[in-house]
Design an enzyme around this catalytic site. Structure first.
Site, PDB file in Angstrom:
ATOM      1  N   SER A 106       0.820  -1.206   0.000  1.00 38.11           N
ATOM      2  CA  SER A 106       0.000   0.000   0.000  1.00 38.11           C
ATOM      3  C   SER A 106       0.856   1.259   0.000  1.00 38.11           C
ATOM      4  CB  SER A 106      -0.903   0.002   1.240  1.00 38.11           C
ATOM      5  OG  SER A 106      -1.539   1.249   1.413  1.00 38.11           O
ATOM      6  N   LYS A 251      -8.269  -0.096  -9.654  1.00 35.76           N
ATOM      7  CA  LYS A 251      -8.989  -0.692  -8.521  1.00 35.76           C
ATOM      8  C   LYS A 251     -10.113   0.227  -8.056  1.00 35.76           C
ATOM      9  CE  LYS A 251      -8.159  -2.583  -3.861  1.00 35.76           C
ATOM     10  NZ  LYS A 251      -9.066  -1.706  -3.088  1.00 35.76           N
ATOM     11  N   HIS A 275     -13.973  -1.098  -1.963  1.00 36.00           N
ATOM     12  CA  HIS A 275     -13.010  -0.728  -0.918  1.00 36.00           C
ATOM     13  C   HIS A 275     -13.373  -1.399   0.404  1.00 36.00           C
ATOM     14  CE1 HIS A 275      -9.648   2.272  -0.811  1.00 36.00           C
ATOM     15  NE2 HIS A 275      -9.707   1.987   0.474  1.00 36.00           N
TER      16      HIS A 275
END
Length: 396
Positions: A106, A251, A275
């Site tokens: 991330s 995404k 998410h």
């Protein structure tokens, strides 16, 4: 405690972690309707049991972006892993590497790119947000390329942070948050010793490297809040597509037209994702959104999916609904918080075993044989609105 499923890791993680950290990963946006539906809708997908198919040569292996995967699973991007286990991103990456699947780092990881990439043999993936500070974005991309990251996962469903009520109640945000977090930490000694003291530094490594100074939790919240960019459009992504010479995955897709736009843009893959129910409450679960998206773009672009996946059976369900590969989020974070690298490794072994059972009993010898025909007609592809009530159980 006997660990036989991801739900066991969730229960263990809740005991180990200070509440502000547990609820930060476990919670969702607003009333958490979508968060719960992610799990419930997926659990309602019915598979066709088939018998006497000679399943002795079953294989879970697949290929994605010219990478060989031992099974169609990757560890998705989860922020702050290093707050859940000592140098958590490194531990999770090692577990994924040993199992033969990708790990995605991330943007808001505790461990920086330069710490995680050398710790594993397999090239990792890197996730990037759309941010106002284009200098940071370019810096992060340059560092990811230099570290040998193979695939860019570009998260587009966060032009503004979601409203997460649990964070205010738990101490992640809200009045006197820092003091509340401190009091929680000292009353959870296992975490305080392993992570709070011995897991330092608790910088957000990728951001600290750019800003040239340490960035703690308050800095993280403030810096990100000031840098999410609601003005972003497809045109703003063109320079990234030109700069990044590896596979690029978008995404945060829930609508077939957005999936078609991703194909027209030239993306290599999409992630069907809400998410984890952490952004807009009330949107479709990934399981409900996936079939229409697969109908629109299957074969034109790689389709990944996340949100609500808890076990190997869920992986098979998502693939039958149209995904090529899935991303794990909370499931591996629960395991990481409980037992570090060993916990994630065990979780992946459990998922592999569960997939083999599901494939054996549905007559699918390979991943390519898991199709819409693997679903009970009327329950898998269409997922009617009356199929699943709002969940009362675990989070997505």
């Amino acid at each position: 405690m006997i660990i036989s499923a991801a739900s066991d890791y969730r229960a263990a993680a809740q005991r180990i972690l200070p509440p502000f950290l547990f609820h930060y990963m476990d919670g969702g946006a607003y009333s958490e309707y979508t968060l719960h539906r992610n799990v419930e809708d997926l659990s309602e997908v019915a598979l066709r049991q088939r018998i006497l198919k000679n399943m002795s040569d079953l294989s879970l292996e697949t290929t994605l972006f010219n990478e060989k995967l031992s099974m169609p699973v990757a560890l998705g991007p989860v922020g702050l892993c290093g707050m859940y286990a000592r140098r958590g991103e490194v531990q999770a990456a090692k577990a994924a590497d040993a199992h033969g699947i990708p790990f995605t780092l991330s943007t808001v990881s505790v461990c920086p790119i330069e710490e995680v990439a050398p710790a594993i043999k397999r090239p990792m993936w890197f996730q990037l947000y759309v941010l106002r500070d284009r200098g940071f974005m370019r810096n992060a991309l340059e560092r990811a390329k230099a570290a040998g990251c193979s695939t860019l996962v570009f998260t587009v469903d966060m032009p503004t942070p979601g409203a997460r009520y649990r964070d205010a109640h738990s101490g992640m945000s809200g009045p006197n948050a820092a003091m509340r977090r401190y009091l929680q930490a000292v009353t959870h000694p296992q975490w305080a010793w392993d992570v709070g003291l011995n897991g330092r530094p608790h910088d957000l490594g990728n951001i600290s490297a750019y800003l040239g100074k340490p960035t703690g939790l308050e800095d993280y919240i403030g810096w990100l809040g000031n840098n999410f960019d609601p003005s972003i459009s497809w045109k703003d992504l063109e320079w990234i597509r030109d700069f990044w010479d590896g596979p690029m995955v978008i995404k945060g897709i829930l609508d077939p037209e957005d999936a078609r736009d991703a194909v027209r843009f030239g993306a290599d893959g999409i992630v069907v994702s809400n998410h984890g129910g952490r952004q807009l409450d009330g949107v479709l679960s990934s399981a409900r959104a996936l079939p229409a998206i697969a109908d629109a773009v299957k074969g034109d672009i790689a389709i990944l999916a996340d949100s609500g996946i808890r076990n190997g059976l869920d992986v098979v369900r998502m693939i039958a609904l149209g995904a090529d590969t899935v991303l794990l989020g909370r499931a591996f974070l629960y395991a990481l918080a409980t037992a570090g690298q060993a916990g994630v490794a065990n979780l992946l072994n459990l998922i592999e075993k569960e997939m083999k059972v599901a494939m054996t009993l549905t007559g699918a010898k390979s991943i390519s044989e898991i199709t819409q025909d693997s679903l009970v007609q009327g329950l898998g592809k269409e997922l009617p609105a009356a199929l699943a009530p709002m969940a009362k159980g675990n989070a997505a």
